[in-house]
Write a protein that holds these residues in place. Structure first.
Motif, short mmCIF file in Angstrom:
data_model
loop_
_atom_site.label_atom_id
_atom_site.label_comp_id
_atom_site.label_asym_id
_atom_site.label_seq_id
_atom_site.Cartn_x
_atom_site.Cartn_y
_atom_site.Cartn_z
N GLU A 89 48.20 55.22 17.57
CA GLU A 89 47.34 54.49 18.63
C GLU A 89 46.07 55.05 19.09
OE1 GLU A 89 51.09 53.10 21.24
OE2 GLU A 89 50.08 54.92 21.87
N VAL A 90 45.01 54.39 19.80
CA VAL A 90 43.71 54.70 20.14
C VAL A 90 43.62 54.40 21.71
CG1 VAL A 90 41.34 54.06 19.85
CG2 VAL A 90 43.05 53.89 17.89
N ARG A 91 43.34 55.59 22.58
CA ARG A 91 42.90 55.37 23.50
C ARG A 91 41.59 54.96 23.94
NH1 ARG A 91 45.20 59.80 27.23
NH2 ARG A 91 46.96 58.44 26.93
N VAL A 92 41.60 53.53 24.53
CA VAL A 92 40.34 53.23 25.01
C VAL A 92 40.10 53.07 26.25
CG1 VAL A 92 38.96 50.83 24.33
CG2 VAL A 92 40.47 51.77 22.73
N ARG A 93 38.89 53.18 26.62
CA ARG A 93 38.52 53.00 27.98
C ARG A 93 37.53 51.71 28.15
NH1 ARG A 93 33.33 53.31 30.01
NH2 ARG A 93 32.55 54.75 28.44
N LEU A 94 38.17 50.83 28.72
CA LEU A 94 37.65 49.50 28.72
C LEU A 94 36.34 49.37 29.51
CD1 LEU A 94 39.29 47.18 27.34
CD2 LEU A 94 40.89 49.04 28.01
N VAL A 95 35.51 48.57 28.94
CA VAL A 95 34.23 47.96 29.51
C VAL A 95 34.36 46.74 30.03
CG1 VAL A 95 31.91 47.52 28.97
CG2 VAL A 95 32.90 49.78 27.89
N ALA A 96 35.18 45.78 29.38
CA ALA A 96 35.30 44.40 29.98
C ALA A 96 36.35 43.94 29.22
CB ALA A 96 34.09 43.71 29.60
N THR A 97 37.03 42.93 29.48
CA THR A 97 37.95 41.97 28.90
C THR A 97 37.79 40.63 29.33
OG1 THR A 97 40.30 41.92 28.24
CG2 THR A 97 39.83 42.51 30.61
N LYS A 144 31.07 34.06 31.71
CA LYS A 144 30.51 34.39 33.15
C LYS A 144 31.34 35.47 33.50
CE LYS A 144 30.44 32.65 38.03
NZ LYS A 144 30.79 31.62 38.75
N PHE A 145 30.68 36.43 34.14
CA PHE A 145 31.26 37.86 34.44
C PHE A 145 31.88 37.93 35.98
CE2 PHE A 145 28.05 38.78 30.97
CZ PHE A 145 28.99 39.24 30.15
N PHE A 146 32.88 38.65 36.07
CA PHE A 146 33.55 38.73 37.31
C PHE A 146 34.01 40.24 37.28
CE2 PHE A 146 34.43 34.46 36.53
CZ PHE A 146 34.68 33.80 37.38
N ALA A 147 33.90 40.75 38.52
CA ALA A 147 34.39 42.14 38.69
C ALA A 147 35.84 42.30 38.54
CB ALA A 147 34.05 42.68 39.99
N PRO A 167 35.65 33.33 31.35
CA PRO A 167 35.42 34.34 32.22
C PRO A 167 35.94 35.74 31.57
CG PRO A 167 37.25 32.81 33.11
CD PRO A 167 37.12 32.57 31.38
N ILE A 168 35.18 36.51 31.77
CA ILE A 168 34.97 37.98 31.44
C ILE A 168 34.96 38.96 32.79
CG2 ILE A 168 34.02 39.87 30.14
CD1 ILE A 168 32.73 37.98 28.25
N VAL A 169 36.28 39.76 32.76
CA VAL A 169 35.85 40.81 34.02
C VAL A 169 35.65 42.02 33.55
CG1 VAL A 169 37.94 39.61 35.25
CG2 VAL A 169 38.66 41.26 33.49
N THR A 170 34.59 42.75 34.20
CA THR A 170 34.04 44.02 33.96
C THR A 170 34.70 45.05 34.78
OG1 THR A 170 32.31 43.47 35.40
CG2 THR A 170 32.15 42.77 33.31
N PHE A 171 34.87 46.36 34.11
CA PHE A 171 35.36 47.56 34.82
C PHE A 171 34.41 48.01 35.30
CE2 PHE A 171 38.41 46.18 31.98
CZ PHE A 171 39.73 46.35 32.45
#
Length: 366
Positions: free
Chosen positions: A29-37, A340-343, A362-366
């Motif tokens: 496994e790989v631990r990933v800090r998400l920027v967006a999804t 389009k970006f959403f928080a 839609p893309i949500v950002t962290f």
């Protein structure tokens, strides 16, 4: 470690932002800090239990972020790498070994089963298990333990917040055209539905050199966008007779390729009915299990036409996603026009915008 996640607690319930516990990395496994999804229709139908991933669950399967740690057996990425997350597969069955990852014999369990292959979940809440590893990732969380087979390394200079949708919706539409159907230059192509998958497909048809590209939808604003992306003709199926229009556009010949992104039986049947001799109709929509469609097989027998289903664009993500990024860099695959970006806190609004047709991707950002 504690992470922030959007959890679905029950069928058709809204996403709830909460704090969960993320367990230790496994070797693969790989631990990933998400920027967006990205937000995808598949997330919505699993939330609504059309496909029964066990709830409560953390969904999300179009993640992009930065690697923070890797398991002892991981060789393809290292801490600090930029990555896009895609679908999971076993890597050992005949389908996987021949490059047909989308048809892995353990596809459903590894993408919809809600746990690792050994039955454990990466997320928990108050000591109680929460389904994880949706498409090997469960990217509706600030940090994930994704399986290595879901991880695609990308160049560090890219806008990571934009790239998540390449992991599913965009690669599905583009791959259907370039990998599955192998649409040749000079051919005719119609796509039913101009959401993210459909728009990706028509952009890929432009890349492939198709000379007649027809977009069919019921929303005028989407058809207007489709025309800017390369559709040579658009049809509003609420206002126009699709069969008559395609007959007119093709001079009575019909189309070489028809792609249904809706999963609606009547639409799929329509795609088959407008085919040219030797044409192919394909389905990338996600109808409920048990859905059936009827085809005319008497008069159409002499057409020698084909029908096929397509998952994830028949892609090997580690190969295909970088190709799409190269096309985007060249200005030949402008998938950013769909977004389009959403928080992250607005995740339910993002799903509403997608369902209404207001936003294509839609893309949500962290």
């Amino acid at each position: 470690m504690e992470v922030t996640a959007a959890i679905v607690r029950g069928e058709s319930k809204p996403f709830e932002i909460t704090t969960l516990e993320l367990d230790d990395l496994r070797a693969d496994e790989v631990r990933v800090r998400l920027v967006a999804t990205g937000v995808c229709h598949t997330d919505a139908i699993v939330r609504d239990q059309v496909y029964p991933t066990p709830l409560p669950a953390v969904l999300g399967h179009e993640g992009a972020g930065i690697v923070e740690a890797v398991g002892s057996a991981v060789t393809t990425v290292a801490p600090g790498d930029a990555v896009v997350l895609s679908a999971n597969s076993c890597g050992t069955c005949e389908s996987c070994l021949t490059g047909r990852l989308s048809y892995c014999t353990d596809l459903f369990n590894r993408n919809f089963g809600g746990s690792r292959a050994d039955g454990t979940t990466a997320f928990s809440e108050g000591g109680k298990r929460v389904s994880s590893h949706f498409f090997g990732q469960s990217s509706f969380a600030s940090h994930v333990n994704a399986v290595e087979r879901s991880v695609v390394k990308v160049d560090a200079d890219l806008p990571l917040e934009l790239l998540g949708p390449l992991g599913c919706g965009i690669q599905t539409g583009a791959g259907a055209v370039l990998n599955s159907l192998k649409v040749p230059a000079g051919s005719s192509f119609v796509v039913f539905g101009t959401g993210a998958v459909g728009c990706a497909a028509l952009m890929a048809a432009v890349v492939a050199g198709a000379t007649t590209i027809v977009a069919v939808d019921i929303v005028d604003s989407r058809l207007e966008l489709a025309a800017t992306l390369g559709a040579t003709h658009v049809i509003n199926s609420r206002l126009q007779d699709v069969a008559q229009e395609i007959t007119r556009i093709t001079g009575g010949r019909g189309v070489d390729f028809a792609l249904d992104t809706t999963g609606i039986p009547a639409v799929l049947r329509q795609g088959a009915d407008v085919l040219a001799i030797g044409g192919t109709v394909a389905l990338v929509g996600a109808p409920a299990p048990g859905t059936e469609v009827s085809f005319e097989i008497g008069a159409s027998l002499t057409k020698g036409w084909h029908f096929r289903t397509i998952i994830e664009g028949d892609s090997v993500p580690q190969v295909f996603i970088p190709k799409l990024i190269t096309l985007w860099r060249q200005g030949r695959f402008p998938f950013d026009k769909l977004t389009k970006f959403f928080a992250f806190a607005q995740i339910n609004e993002a799903f509403d915008a997608s369902a209404s047709g207001e936003t294509i991707k839609p893309i949500v950002t962290f």
